[in-house]
Write a protein that holds these residues in place. Sequence first.
Motif, PDB file in Angstrom:
ATOM      1  N   TYR A 175       0.836  -1.193   0.000  1.00 24.32           N
ATOM      2  CA  TYR A 175       0.000   0.000   0.000  1.00 24.32           C
ATOM      3  C   TYR A 175       0.876   1.250   0.000  1.00 24.32           C
ATOM      4  O   TYR A 175       2.031   1.229   0.448  1.00 24.32           O
ATOM      5  N   SER A 209      -9.536  -1.219   9.341  1.00 21.88           N
ATOM      6  CA  SER A 209     -10.929  -1.212   8.896  1.00 21.88           C
ATOM      7  C   SER A 209     -11.827  -2.209   9.616  1.00 21.88           C
ATOM      8  O   SER A 209     -13.050  -2.098   9.567  1.00 21.88           O
ATOM      9  N   GLU A 212     -12.953  -6.763   2.462  1.00 22.15           N
ATOM     10  CA  GLU A 212     -11.859  -6.356   1.586  1.00 22.15           C
ATOM     11  C   GLU A 212     -12.210  -5.099   0.812  1.00 22.15           C
ATOM     12  O   GLU A 212     -11.405  -4.168   0.684  1.00 22.15           O
ATOM     13  N   VAL A 213     -13.428  -5.070   0.271  1.00 21.75           N
ATOM     14  CA  VAL A 213     -13.869  -3.899  -0.497  1.00 21.75           C
ATOM     15  C   VAL A 213     -13.960  -2.677   0.412  1.00 21.75           C
ATOM     16  O   VAL A 213     -13.542  -1.567   0.045  1.00 21.75           O
ATOM     17  N   ASP A 231     -12.279  -2.168   3.175  1.00 25.24           N
ATOM     18  CA  ASP A 231     -10.923  -1.786   3.569  1.00 25.24           C
ATOM     19  C   ASP A 231     -10.318  -0.829   2.541  1.00 25.24           C
ATOM     20  O   ASP A 231      -9.694   0.176   2.902  1.00 25.24           O
ATOM     21  N   LYS A 232     -10.511  -1.117   1.260  1.00 20.22           N
ATOM     22  CA  LYS A 232      -9.989  -0.232   0.215  1.00 20.22           C
ATOM     23  C   LYS A 232     -10.704   1.112   0.237  1.00 20.22           C
ATOM     24  O   LYS A 232     -10.075   2.170   0.069  1.00 20.22           O
ATOM     25  N   TRP A 233     -12.033   1.081   0.431  1.00 20.51           N
ATOM     26  CA  TRP A 233     -12.794   2.329   0.488  1.00 20.51           C
ATOM     27  C   TRP A 233     -12.278   3.215   1.607  1.00 20.51           C
ATOM     28  O   TRP A 233     -12.041   4.419   1.398  1.00 20.51           O
ATOM     29  N   ARG A 270      -9.341   3.111   3.130  1.00 21.78           N
ATOM     30  CA  ARG A 270      -7.968   3.516   2.853  1.00 21.78           C
ATOM     31  C   ARG A 270      -7.931   4.689   1.876  1.00 21.78           C
ATOM     32  O   ARG A 270      -7.151   5.645   2.047  1.00 21.78           O
ATOM     33  N   ASP A 271      -8.794   4.641   0.853  1.00 24.79           N
ATOM     34  CA  ASP A 271      -8.863   5.747  -0.111  1.00 24.79           C
ATOM     35  C   ASP A 271      -9.300   7.043   0.560  1.00 24.79           C
ATOM     36  O   ASP A 271      -8.808   8.131   0.223  1.00 24.79           O
ATOM     37  N   TYR A 281      -6.297   8.468   2.258  1.00 26.26           N
ATOM     38  CA  TYR A 281      -5.373   9.126   1.337  1.00 26.26           C
ATOM     39  C   TYR A 281      -5.870  10.543   1.015  1.00 26.26           C
ATOM     40  O   TYR A 281      -5.073  11.475   0.860  1.00 26.26           O
TER      41      TYR A 281
END
Length: 417
Positions: free
Chosen positions: A258, A269, A339-340, A342-344, A346-347, A350
Amino acid sequence: MAELRQRVKPADEAVPAPSLAAGAKATTKEATSATDHPSGKKGHGRTIQILRSVSFGLFFFTTVMTIQLTQIVGMPLYFFNRELFYDYVALTKQSFGIIITTMTYWWGPTTIRISGDESVAGQIKKTKDGRAEFSFPERMVMIANHQIYTDWLYLWWVGYANSPNTHGYIYIILKESLKYIPVIGTGMMFYGFIFMSRKMAVDQPRMAHRLRKLSEAHTDPSGKTYYNPMWLLLFPEGTNLSDNGRAKSAAWADKMGYKDPEHMLLPRSTGMYFCLSELQGSVEYVYDCTVAYEGVPRGGYGEDCFSLSGTYFEGRAPKSVNFHWRRFKVSEIPLESAEVFDKWLRDRWYEKDAMMEQYMSTGRLPASPHATEDGQPDYIETEVRTRYPWEILKVFSVTSTVYFVYRIGIRFYARFR
């Protein structure tokens, strides 16, 4: 990232970046020097510090013990009427909100600078007497980056400043060790805070129990379904920003491939995903606050600059605490898999990191783009303070009433015995 394309002050008007030296981390020695302290204030001398410490201690001990006595007085309500008991708990929680608002105003005054993106347009306003007033919903999940230990104090004040008033319905997810603090820990357990051991096998049943209570539907006399107010405060990073936490976050980012944020830790998350999954249908929005403290240098840590003792005893509170708000509909957050999600999350972090970079460069988080439309400024500047000076007396209302009733009862008994 539309909010990052908002108006930024021209170079000749830009506020200097809140750093002690570009690209340099503040050391403890720098943070405690009389002339270079990030608060911009010279610390009080030894005698004044002692006087401030004693007065603060007396205030805090007296008011917190009063709340604990108030809690004891109300405990029998649990066995007679649960709804009335929980309303009583909210009353004592409001008292604690008044305490932390008062103590910050008296001992650690600072400027609060607030802005928000289009999603919170019209929900943050400045009153005629200079206070901030929020119009956030009665039920929501609130998340924020975790800079230093005082974050939750300032975010609790937001509940105090909200209309409708919600600082009696704040629930915080905390690490388990905090519940063993004398007096304070007992009070937090009474308030229904959720304590985490960071072992999901242990935490998940405990969280599920508390979240089921918080999402329980009720029916009023007319047959209409409603939910009790709730502000659930989460710090997805799991801990405040520090040298040790930064190293662990960077190692995790490297292991997982990442991008490593520069100004905050990677969020965890799991806990938030579980909370939102349990609360689906009973809460509509997640409100996200990006928090920045003026004076923390690039690469530095707030805890090295603004300790609790420095803020309240030495008179070195931050020059300003900066909030940028935005909200997300729970129905639009991807919860179909961990998983989905977690990415949301994390974005979103950022995006928050980019806002912090703007703050480091300009001294301001993104401005409110709707400022000219509703007549409010692009940044609302205010301070943490109560609505009126004597509001702290509310903390003593229940115990004073019980005492006077007791004295009247004793006199009547003595007269007619």
